[in-house]
Design an enzyme around this catalytic site. Structure first.
Site, mmCIF file in Angstrom:
data_model
loop_
_atom_site.group_PDB
_atom_site.id
_atom_site.type_symbol
_atom_site.label_atom_id
_atom_site.label_comp_id
_atom_site.label_asym_id
_atom_site.label_seq_id
_atom_site.Cartn_x
_atom_site.Cartn_y
_atom_site.Cartn_z
ATOM 1 N N GLU A 1 0.818 -1.215 0.000
ATOM 2 C CA GLU A 1 0.000 0.000 0.000
ATOM 3 C C GLU A 1 0.852 1.265 0.000
ATOM 4 O O GLU A 1 0.523 2.256 0.651
ATOM 5 C CB GLU A 1 -0.989 -0.022 1.175
ATOM 6 C CG GLU A 1 -1.963 -1.180 1.067
ATOM 7 C CD GLU A 1 -3.062 -1.170 2.105
ATOM 8 O OE1 GLU A 1 -2.992 -0.359 3.055
ATOM 9 O OE2 GLU A 1 -4.001 -1.978 1.982
ATOM 10 N N GLU B 1 -4.365 -8.697 -0.747
ATOM 11 C CA GLU B 1 -4.930 -8.518 0.594
ATOM 12 C C GLU B 1 -6.429 -8.356 0.428
ATOM 13 O O GLU B 1 -6.897 -7.488 -0.306
ATOM 14 C CB GLU B 1 -4.326 -7.304 1.299
ATOM 15 C CG GLU B 1 -4.766 -7.148 2.742
ATOM 16 C CD GLU B 1 -3.985 -6.049 3.456
ATOM 17 O OE1 GLU B 1 -2.745 -6.005 3.283
ATOM 18 O OE2 GLU B 1 -4.604 -5.238 4.166
#
Length: 816
Positions: free
Chosen positions: A443, A537
């Protein structure tokens, strides 16, 4: 380093480990008439430790006589006390500055050898001195590193290694980090002519049923000032100890030079490494010079092939595979970040039982021991390097997404250290057959934390760093990986694929990880037909799994998370997150049973319940297999009970106190869940899984009576007296019939007698703030976990547990 013979019969002195050459030679003569080519010495025991900063602590003459004696791995943050004055991001655990010191002696016979200390990880900003001279360090708390001690050693007296650890800025992470020398340490002693650290690289570029081509790249170092003739022998040994291939070549290396040696061999009728059959070979590498073996290492590896097809998904050994993965952090409940290998193994075996076949090391380099276990147990691994580039991300201090975040962390060291850290990760881990991809970040493209771009439209923040920097930072990381390993793809877990694609990052990656962006799969597959995409994820929603199960080009799902973890906490006293399939103790939660029903082929059935109807009305069933359901059958009289049944059996039969409630086929499951609503009645609720009319699985919920006694359940009655072995002991409060009483929580007192230490006591309550090292701990939902670690002494170990108003229990172990 994944090599080598270990000699444990080294003489111990009051100052630690004494390295005495005649003792080493005496130990070795049992199997050989020549000294060992390489010695690796366990440097975990006998450290002296003290929190605080001390002006003269690097000086060997510094008086550390009153410091605590500890063995590493060691995590001082886990010792507490925890408090709201610390950071929610790191689980309200203390940080600070602390020192470690270790005394040892070296025989003059070793003067011509090379000696280096190797740390698997120190959190963080470690600085290392040897005999008062600064020798090196590492800011990143997850990187393994080695420091050459040779020129600093004193061969006439005491030597002192001093390590300063600076985790004073404890709000430097989004999850629990721990503090200290929290992974293993070893001392490596080699000849001046030796193999480079992490210098052996084994690949298998061609595999058929008849033969496998094994390619070996070996880095050789000549630290002497003179040229040396040498031969390199590389021998492939199978799991039975049989030599199946060998190659020996002779070379010349100039003084003070390095060189790379390339060799190839063929292994006939190779056994392939796979998740179902994780067969390992060993490469034994030996350097001989002037007729003497001067260095030797052993490198486990696997023969297996990987393929990533943008249309058809992932293939291993030419067979399609769906990755049923979980993300895990590096802590383990009551032991914090100083996690013994046996604790890791217990957790991995439990995940394997659920059908998990892949691990994502979120969001940092893992302990080497984790990858060794994944090799042996048959897990695939997404090996991850960083959670941030530069500048840093937000680190929440007062609660998750609450208040003002801190703005420091690894990003401050990124410009100087990221390439070195990335290279070291690849070099260290590239021989593990379990590792199938390298992740350069997690991220890193999170919108406005910190990067922004006009494509975010109303959320665009022009004052933030431009997202174009993502590609600038990623390019050298990708190049660093490719230089060292061209056999695996480079990836990243992207939080905003839209923003990353706008700046070209998505196209730079070999495979693209999507974090919580399943709706993008179809359109992005059409837009980027050559892109291999996967769920790097995801949440626990049933639809997040069916997007993988039912779509050939989507090969993977990595759940957030496999195990509950410390940090990323809400308001005090909450210390962690409950997203896991397993809780902090490693016990299965309802979510684990649900996942097992989806991912495991072994017949199973499970029941959980609640007296609230609302969870059954949730469209995506999130609370059905989440925290809304409980594994118990104690409810108020007259309650209407909602039942959730997870199974992979064709039919489930339900009975209450022997009376038939009914049967339901799995085809009636809503998003994977069979549901009943029944009136509560004390007794036994039994679910039977049927196949072709025959029972293949059974599960029962039973009403517990009043709490009567404590029950201790060890996972083994025997442990090794090696100072490292572990026994997990579940402590339960049960009724007179032995049924766990989930509402009978009490404070339990523990007493350990014999050669073992209590290194962790805890329960799964994320709001529990008791010390994990005290011999008094509360149960949660009727149970908890004690972890004992052996000493280097044989004998009987007795653990006694007692509580007011309950019959105590005792378990006896043997250490040998």
């Amino acid at each position: 380093m994944r090599t080598i013979s270990r000699l444990h019969s080294l003489r111990l002195t009051a100052f630690g480990i004494a390295l005495t050459w005649f003792v080493l030679a005496a130990c070795f003569t049992a199997v050989s008439s020549v000294p060992p080519a390489r010695t690796v010495i366990d440097f975990d025991p006998d450290w002296r430790f003290q929190t605080g900063d001390f002006a003269g602590a690097a000086d060997p003459r510094f008086d550390d006589g009153n410091w605590r004696r500890v063995r590493v791995p060691h995590d001082w943050s886990n010792e507490g006390p925890f408090g709201p004055q610390f950071s929610s991001g790191t689980g309200y655990a203390p940080g600070g500055i602390a020192w470690y010191r270790k005394h040892f002696t070296v025989n003059p016979s070793l003067k011509e050898k090379k000696a280096a200390i190797e740390f698997d990880g120190i959190y963080d900003h470690a600085q290392v001195w040897i005999n008062g001279q600064y020798a090196g360090g590492r800011p990143y708390g997850y990187s393994s590193f080695q420091i050459d001690l040779s020129r600093y050693l004193d061969f006439t007296g005491d030597n002192v290694i001093a390590v300063r650890v600076d985790h004073s800025r404890y709000a430097d992470s989004r999850w629990y980090t721990g503090s200290g020398i929290y992974r293993h340490v070893r001392l490596n002693i080699t000849d001046e002519l030796h193999m480079e650290r992490w210098g052996v690289f084994v690949t298998t570029p061609e595999i058929t049923g008849l033969s496998a081509r094994v390619k070996v790249e070996t880095g050789i170092v000549n630290a002497s000032g003179l040229p040396r003739d040498f031969s390199l022998s590389s021998e492939v040994i199978d799991a039975s100890g049989r030599t199946v291939a060998v190659r020996t070549d002779t070379f010349l290396i100039d003084g003070m030079k390095n060189r790379i040696v390339l060799q190839e061999m063929a292994v006939a009728s190779p056994r392939r490494w796979s998740m179902e059959s994780p067969h390992l070979y060993t490469l034994r590498s030996r350097i001989l010079s002037d007729g003497t073996a001067v260095d030797e290492t052993s490198t486990p590896f696997g023969i297996r092939s990987l393929a990533f097809d943008p249309e058809k998904g992932f293939f291993m050994n030419d067979e399609p595979v769906k990755l049923k993965g979980v993300c895990i952090h590096h802590d383990a409940g009551s032991v914090g970040s100083a996690v013994p290998d046996k604790v890791l193994e217990r957790r991995l075996r439990m995940l394997k039982e659920l059908g998990v076949n892949a691990i994502r090391t979120s969001h940092n380099p893992p302990a080497p021991g984790l990858l060794d276990l994944c090799d042996r147990l048959g897990f695939l691994v997404k090996d991850e390097a960083f959670d941030e580039f530069c500048p840093t991300k937000n680190k929440w201090v007062q609660g998750w997404n609450v208040g003002l975040p801190s703005k420091f962390g690894y990003g401050e060291s990124f410009d100087e250290w990221s390439i070195r850290d990335m290279e070291d990760l690849v070099r260290r881990d590239r021989n593990h057959p379990s590792v199938i991809m390298w992740s350069i970040g997690n991220e890193i493209d999170y919108p406005n934390d910190p990067f922004s771009h006009p494509i975010l439209k109303d959320n665009y923040r022009p004052q933030n760093p431009p997202a174009e920097k993502l590609a600038v930072y990623a390019a050298p990381l990708i190049a660093a990986v490719k230089r060292l390993d061209a056999t695996r793809p480079v990836t990243a877990g992207l939080a905003s694929v839209e923003m990353s694609d706008a700046v070209g990052l998505g196209e730079m990656l070999d495979v693209v990880g999507y974090n919580y962006q399943e709706p993008r799969y179809p359109a992005d597959h059409r837009k980027f037909p050559n892109r291999f995409l996967f769920g790097s994820e995801t949440g626990h929603r049933y639809g997040a799994w069916t997007a993988v199960r039912d779509t050939p080009y989507v090969a993977a799902q990595f759940l957030w998370t496999g195990i509950d973890y410390l940090g990323e906490a809400y308001a005090w006293p909450n210390r962690g997150q409950s997203f896991g399939l397993l809780d902090l103790c490693g016990f299965k939660k309802p979510a684990a049973w649900f996942r097992q029903s989806l991912w495991s082929s072994k017949p199973m059935v499970y029941l959980c319940a609640t007296d609230l109807i609302q969870p059954l009305q949730a469209v995506d069933n999130t609370r059905i297999y989440g925290s809304g359901m409980e594994e118990r059958w104690n409810w108020p009289q007259g309650s209407s009970i909602a039942l959730a049944c997870f199974t992979n059996c064709p039919v489930v039969r339900l009975k209450l106190n022997g009376r038939a409630i009914g049967e339901k086929p799995l085809s009636e499951a809503v998003e994977g869940v069979l549901k009943w609503t029944i009136p509560y009645e004390p007794g036994e609720l039994r679910a039977t899984g049927l196949k072709n009319g025959k029972q293949v699985a059974l599960f029962a919920l039973q009403t517990a009576g009043p709490a009567s006694r404590i029950e201790l359940v060890p996972d083994s009655k025997q442990i090794s007296a090696d100072g490292k072995d572990i026994c997990h002991i579940e402590y339960r409060i049960v009724d007179s019939k032995g049924i766990r009483a989930p509402e009978g929580d009490r404070m339990i007192s523990f007493e350990v007698e014999g050669p073992a230490d209590l290194i962790g006591a805890g329960n799964a309550d994320l709001n529990n703030i008791e010390s994990t090292l005290d011999a008094i701990h509360q149960t949660y939902q009727g149970h908890g976990l004690v972890i004992l670690q052996s000493r280097k002494t044989q004998g009987k170990i007795t653990l006694t547990a007692s509580a007011q108003g309950l019959t105590p229990d005792r378990v006896v172990l043997t250490s040998r």
